[in-house]
Design an enzyme around this catalytic site. Structure first.
Site, PDB file in Angstrom:
ATOM      1  N   HIS A   1      17.124  -1.234  47.919  1.00 26.63           N
ATOM      2  CA  HIS A   1      16.883  -0.222  46.888  1.00 26.63           C
ATOM      3  C   HIS A   1      15.639   0.541  47.350  1.00 26.63           C
ATOM      4  O   HIS A   1      14.728  -0.059  47.933  1.00 26.63           O
ATOM      5  CB  HIS A   1      16.517  -0.832  45.531  1.00 26.63           C
ATOM      6  CG  HIS A   1      17.537  -1.735  44.919  1.00 26.63           C
ATOM      7  ND1 HIS A   1      17.657  -3.053  45.250  1.00 26.63           N
ATOM      8  CD2 HIS A   1      18.464  -1.497  43.964  1.00 26.63           C
ATOM      9  CE1 HIS A   1      18.620  -3.596  44.527  1.00 26.63           C
ATOM     10  NE2 HIS A   1      19.129  -2.689  43.747  1.00 26.63           N
TER      11      HIS A   1
ATOM     12  N   ASP B   1      12.465  -1.251  46.578  1.00 26.01           N
ATOM     13  CA  ASP B   1      12.189  -2.535  47.256  1.00 26.01           C
ATOM     14  C   ASP B   1      11.304  -2.307  48.469  1.00 26.01           C
ATOM     15  O   ASP B   1      10.444  -3.121  48.786  1.00 26.01           O
ATOM     16  CB  ASP B   1      13.439  -3.185  47.876  1.00 26.01           C
ATOM     17  CG  ASP B   1      14.582  -3.363  46.949  1.00 26.01           C
ATOM     18  OD1 ASP B   1      14.346  -3.481  45.744  1.00 26.01           O
ATOM     19  OD2 ASP B   1      15.724  -3.414  47.458  1.00 26.01           O
TER      20      ASP B   1
END
Ligand code: XUL
Ligand code: CO
Length: 443
Positions: free
Chosen positions: A105, A108
Site C-alpha cells: 500500500h 506502508d
C-alpha cells in the site's frame, strides 16, 4: 543506495531447497525455485509475493494490546530514512526467501506528510529507492494499492464516504498510487474496500454509496488508460471487518456490482482465503465462482482460525485446502498476471526476525506441494473424468440442445412423455471422492 542491499539485516542465510526428507527448519522441502516444470521454473509458476504491510509494518499489535515485534532496522534520524532502511531489509528478505514479487500500500512504504503534496513528495523518494532495489535484485511488483482505510479521514469510507471532499481526497490518493504502481512496473492494481461499506443503515444511503463506488472505479479506469497503465485491475472482496458490511462482500456480489455498473470487462478478483471463510464460503468456492466468469485474477494467500471469528491473517499450511484450491486454479488455466501474495502475519508472540522465514517457508512449501499434488490429480484424470462423466448427458442429443438453447419446454415435455420416462437415480459418490482425494494427499 545499492550498497545498502549488502548491509545484512537478517542473520538467516538465503533459504535453500533441500527436498522432502530434509528436517532443516530453515530449508524448503517442496518449493524448489529452480525446478523446471513444463518449461517454466517453479519460481515462475508460483509467482510468490511478500506483503509489505504485514511482514515489514506488522508490529504484532492487536485490539487488546500494543506491538510486540521490534525490528533492529526500525531506527534512524527521521521517518523517511527509517523507511529506506526498512526497505533495504525487505529486499534482502525477498531475495533470501526466493520470492520474485512484492506488494504494498502507498502508506506502508512511505510515511504520510502533513499535506497531500508532502505525502506525494515522500512517496516519490521511497519509490525511487524501491525502483533501485527492484533493478538490483530482479524482484518485481505484483501489485500496488492505496491505503484508504487507516487515516481517520476515511473513518466513514473513501469512495463511499458521505462527504464528497473525502471522495475527492481518495481519488487524488489513488491517482498517485496508480502512478507509482506504474513507475514500479506493477503487474496489477488492487482495490480492497476496507471501509467501503457501512456500520449502520440508520445513517446510510446504500444506493448512493454503491453508485459512488462505481463512479470511483470508472474514474480509476479512465486515469489508468490516460497514463497507459497496462496492469490488471483487481477487486478483493471481503464481507466485513472493519465495517459491519462491506459492499464487495464476496466474489458473487462483486460480479453483480461490476456487471451492474459496466465494469466487468476491466476487473478480475484477488481472492483472499480468510475473506472467503468470513463470507461463509470455502476458498475453493470463491475461486470457482471467479473462474466460472473468467475473472480469476490473483490470490491473497492466508488462512483464518476456525475458533476465531475475525481476520487473523495466518500463514496457510493446510495442504488439503490448498490442493483443492490449486485443482480449481489449474483447471481455470492459472492466475495469468496474478500470483500468490502472502497477505499473512506473524502471531503476536513470534517476535524473532527468523520467524518471518519460518512463516514464509511453511506457506511456500504448502503451496508448492499443493501445486504438485493438484498437477498429479489432474494428470491422473480420475477426478476430472468423474466430473466429466457426471455431466455427460449434456454432451449430446437433447442435453446438448439444452446447453445450446435449442430445446424448449414443449420439446422436453414431449421427450419425457414419449421416450424418457423417469430418470434413473445416480450416486453422487462423495465418500468415494473424498477417499480418492486422500490417496493423492497421503500416498
Ligand atoms: C485486508 C486485506 C488488505 C488487502 C489490500 O483484509 O486483505 O490488506 O489485501 O488492501
Ligand atoms: Co488481502
Amino acid at each position: 543506495m545499492a550498497k545498502a542491499t549488502f548491509i545484512h539485516h537478517f542473520r538467516t542465510p538465503r533459504i535453500a531447497y533441500e527436498g522432502p526428507r530434509s528436517r532443516n527448519p530453515l530449508a524448503f522441502r517442496h518449493y524448489n525455485p529452480a525446478e523446471v516444470i513444463e518449461g517454466r521454473t517453479l519460481k515462475e509458476h508460483m509467482r510468490f509475493s511478500i506483503a509489505y504491510w504485514h511482514s515489514f509494518r506488522g508490529t504484532g499489535a492487536d485490539p487488546f494490546g500494543p506491538g510486540t515485534i521490534i525490528r533492529p532496522w526500525e531506527q534512524g534520524k527521521d521517518p523517511v530514512s527509517v523507511a529506506k532502511v526498512r526497505m533495504d531489509a525487505a529486499f534482502e528478505f525477498f531475495q533470501k526467501i526466493e520470492a520474485p514479487f512484492w506488494c504494498f500500500h502507498d502508506r506502508d512504504i512511505a510515511p504520510e506528510g502533513r499535506t497531500l503534496t508532502e505525502s506525494n513528495k515522500i512517496l516519490d523518494q521511497i519509490v525511487a529507492h524501491a525502483k533501485q532495489h527492484q533493478k538490483a535484485t530482479g524482484v518485481k511488483l505484483l501489485w500496488g494499492t492505496a491505503n484508504l482505510f487507516s487515516n481517520p479521514r476515511y473513518m466513514c469510507g473513501a469512495a463511499t464516504n458521505p462527504d464528497a471532499h473525502v471522495f475527492a481526497y481518495a481519488a487524488a490518493q489513488v491517482k498517485k498510487a496508480l502512478e507509482v504502481t506504474q513507475e514500479l512496473g506493477g503487474e496489477n492494481y488492487v482495490f480492497w474496500g476496507g471501509r467501503e461499506g457501512y456500520e449502520t443503515l440508520l445513517n446510510t444511503n446504500l444506493k448512493r454509496e454503491q453508485e459512488h463506488l462505481a463512479a470511483f472505479m470508472h474514474l480509476a479506469l479512465d486515469y489508468a488508460k490516460r497514463i497507459g497503465f497496462k496492469g490488471q485491475f483487481l477487486i478483493e472482496p471481503k464481507p466485513k471487518e472493519p465495517t459491519k458490511h462491506q459492499y464487495d462482500f464476496d466474489v458473487a456480489s462483486g460480479i453483480a456490482f461490476l456487471r451492474t455498473f459496466g465494469l466487468e470487462k476491466h476487473f478480475k478478483f484477488n481472492i483472499e482465503t480468510n475473506h472467503a471463510t468470513l463470507a461463509g464460503h470455502s476458498f475453493q468456492h470463491e475461486i470457482e465462482v471467479a473462474a466460472a466468469q473468467g475473472m480469476l485474477g490473483s490470490i491473497d494467500a492466508n488462512s483464518g482460525d476456525p475458533l476465531l471469528g475475525w481476520d487473523t491473517d495466518q500463514f496457510n499450511t493446510d495442504v488439503k485446502e490448498l490442493t483443492l484450491a490449486m485443482v480449481s486454479i489449474l483447471r481455470a488455466g492459472g492466475l495469468g498476471t496474478g500470483g500468490f501474495n502472502f497477505d499473512a502475519k506473524l502471531r503476536r508472540p513470534s517476535i524473532d526476525p527468523e520467524d518471518l522465514f519460518h512463516a514464509h517457508i511453511g506457506g511456500m512449501d504448502a503451496y508448492a506441494l499443493a501445486f504438485k499434488l493438484a498437477r498429479r490429480i489432474r494428470a491422473d484424470g480420475k477426478l476430472e473424468q468423474f466430473v466429466a462423466d457426471r455431466y455427460a448427458s449434456f454432451d449430446a442429443g437433447y442435453g446438448r440442445d439444452i446447453e445450446t438453447g435449442k430445446a424448449t419446454f414443449q420439446s422436453l415435455e414431449k421427450l419425457v412423455l414419449t421416450k424418457l420416462g423417469e430418470p434413473a437415480p445416480r450416486s453422487g459418490k462423495q465418500e468415494y471422492l473424498e477417499n480418492l482425494l486422500n490417496t493423492y494427499l497421503h500416498g
